[in-house]
Design an enzyme around this catalytic site. Structure first.
Site, PDB file in Angstrom:
ATOM      1  N   LYS A   1     -18.298  -1.414  37.332  1.00 49.11           N
ATOM      2  CA  LYS A   1     -17.324  -1.510  38.297  1.00 49.11           C
ATOM      3  C   LYS A   1     -16.668  -0.161  38.634  1.00 49.11           C
ATOM      4  CE  LYS A   1     -16.916  -5.970  38.929  1.00 49.11           C
ATOM      5  NZ  LYS A   1     -17.129  -6.889  40.043  1.00 49.11           N
TER       6      LYS A   1
ATOM      7  N   ASP B   1     -23.954 -17.887  47.448  1.00 51.34           N
ATOM      8  CA  ASP B   1     -23.794 -17.944  46.020  1.00 51.34           C
ATOM      9  C   ASP B   1     -25.007 -18.441  45.309  1.00 51.34           C
ATOM     10  OD1 ASP B   1     -20.905 -18.337  44.254  1.00 51.34           O
ATOM     11  OD2 ASP B   1     -22.813 -18.783  43.311  1.00 51.34           O
TER      12      ASP B   1
ATOM     13  N   TYR C   1     -20.036  -3.631  32.070  1.00 54.58           N
ATOM     14  CA  TYR C   1     -18.853  -4.141  32.848  1.00 54.58           C
ATOM     15  C   TYR C   1     -18.068  -2.855  33.667  1.00 54.58           C
ATOM     16  CZ  TYR C   1     -15.389  -6.907  35.402  1.00 54.58           C
ATOM     17  OH  TYR C   1     -14.632  -7.361  36.397  1.00 54.58           O
TER      18      TYR C   1
ATOM     19  N   ILE D   1      -7.491 -12.279  36.453  1.00 52.25           N
ATOM     20  CA  ILE D   1      -7.061 -13.311  37.318  1.00 52.25           C
ATOM     21  C   ILE D   1      -7.607 -14.471  36.856  1.00 52.25           C
ATOM     22  CG2 ILE D   1      -7.330 -13.929  39.844  1.00 52.25           C
ATOM     23  CD1 ILE D   1      -6.048 -11.463  39.442  1.00 52.25           C
TER      24      ILE D   1
ATOM     25  N   THR E   1      -9.719 -17.071  36.840  1.00 56.08           N
ATOM     26  CA  THR E   1     -11.276 -17.637  37.354  1.00 56.08           C
ATOM     27  C   THR E   1     -11.873 -17.734  36.098  1.00 56.08           C
ATOM     28  OG1 THR E   1     -12.015 -15.238  37.218  1.00 56.08           O
ATOM     29  CG2 THR E   1     -10.792 -16.201  39.051  1.00 56.08           C
TER      30      THR E   1
ATOM     31  N   ASN F   1     -18.715  -9.646  46.495  1.00 53.85           N
ATOM     32  CA  ASN F   1     -17.771 -10.123  45.575  1.00 53.85           C
ATOM     33  C   ASN F   1     -18.371 -10.578  44.299  1.00 53.85           C
ATOM     34  OD1 ASN F   1     -15.024 -11.396  44.517  1.00 53.85           O
ATOM     35  ND2 ASN F   1     -16.423 -13.286  44.723  1.00 53.85           N
TER      36      ASN F   1
END
Length: 250
Positions: free
Chosen positions: A159, A36, A155, A188, A190, A89
């Site tokens: 993706k 990260d 985005y 989700i 997050t 990820n």
């Protein structure tokens, strides 16, 4: 255990889907490298894994920087003894603006992290995975990599690119016993959706815009990632698995 004896790298492992996947992988027997750009959250994930009696290391890195990704792979192999699984990820969203109003700097940043980061992960990990006898790469796309949505052009493009890059890599490296798949999460719980939660007008709509009428949890996505990483998915490659509560069909 589904991943006994395996070494796995998870980028964006400091939180959300990355953290949930790192902890699940470790509980299933993998030695995990948590990667990260945020040292605090990344170290925290690694510590949580070790507190549970499993093996993990943290490596600070930037997925958009080739030398940083190369160092991640080399250090993981050196410290953990090989590489069998890469979960690409790490990702970011973009400002919700019309395409003509987006700055070139933001466009470049989103593409560099979300798409180039996956490319660099594949580029530098494949030789190490071949050396270890094969394995699995999982890339994080999105529901919005499979359908358009206004005001999210960078985005969406990044993706969507992940979906076809996944297919390309699956075709190139299947002969080396490497499977390459993607997941396409919907909404989700997050940090990336925090701004939506604060929108009193839109959140009641967004939070129920799928067949199940609710948002998903990082752990639910991690279960899908584990499936694709494990031998349970031994004849699956080049696929993109929606984990969206039926959002694509809604």
């Amino acid at each position: 255990m589904k991943l006994a004896g395996k070494v796995a790298i998870i980028t964006g492992g400091g939180g959300g889907i990355g953290r949930a996947s790192a902890m699940l992988f470790a509980s299933e027997g993998a030695r995990v490298a948590v990667a990260d750009i945020d040292s605090v959250s990344g170290e925290e994930t690694a510590e949580k894994i070790k507190e549970n009696g499993h093996e993990a290391i943290f490596i600070k890195m930037d997925v958009s920087n080739s030398e940083s990704v190369k160092n991640l792979i080399n250090e993981s192999v050196r410290r953990l003894g090989g590489l069998h699984i890469l979960f690409n990820n790490a990702g970011v969203g973009n400002s919700e603006v019309r395409s003509t109003d987006m700055s070139e700097e933001e466009w470049d940043s989103v593409i560099d992290i979300n798409l180039k980061g996956v490319f660099l992960g594949i580029k530098h990990a494949v030789p190490a995975i071949i050396q270890s006898g094969g394995g699995s790469i999982i890339n994080t796309s999105s529901l919005l990599g499979l359908k358009g949505q206004k005001f999210l052009s960078a985005y969406n493009a990044s993706k969507g690119g992940v979906v076809l890059l996944t297919k390309n890599a699956a075709l190139e490296y299947g002969k080396h016993n490497i499977r390459v798949n993607a997941i396409a999460p919907g909404v989700i719980d997050t940090n990336i959706i925090d701004h939506w939660k604060r929108d009193e007008r839109r959140w009641p709509i967004i939070s129920k815009a799928n067949a199940l009428g609710r948002i998903g949890s990082p752990e639910e996505v991690a279960n899908a990632v584990l499936f694709l990483a494990s031998d349970d998915a031994s004849f699956i490659t080049g696929a993109t698995l929606p984990v969206d509560g039926g959002g694509l069909t809604f």
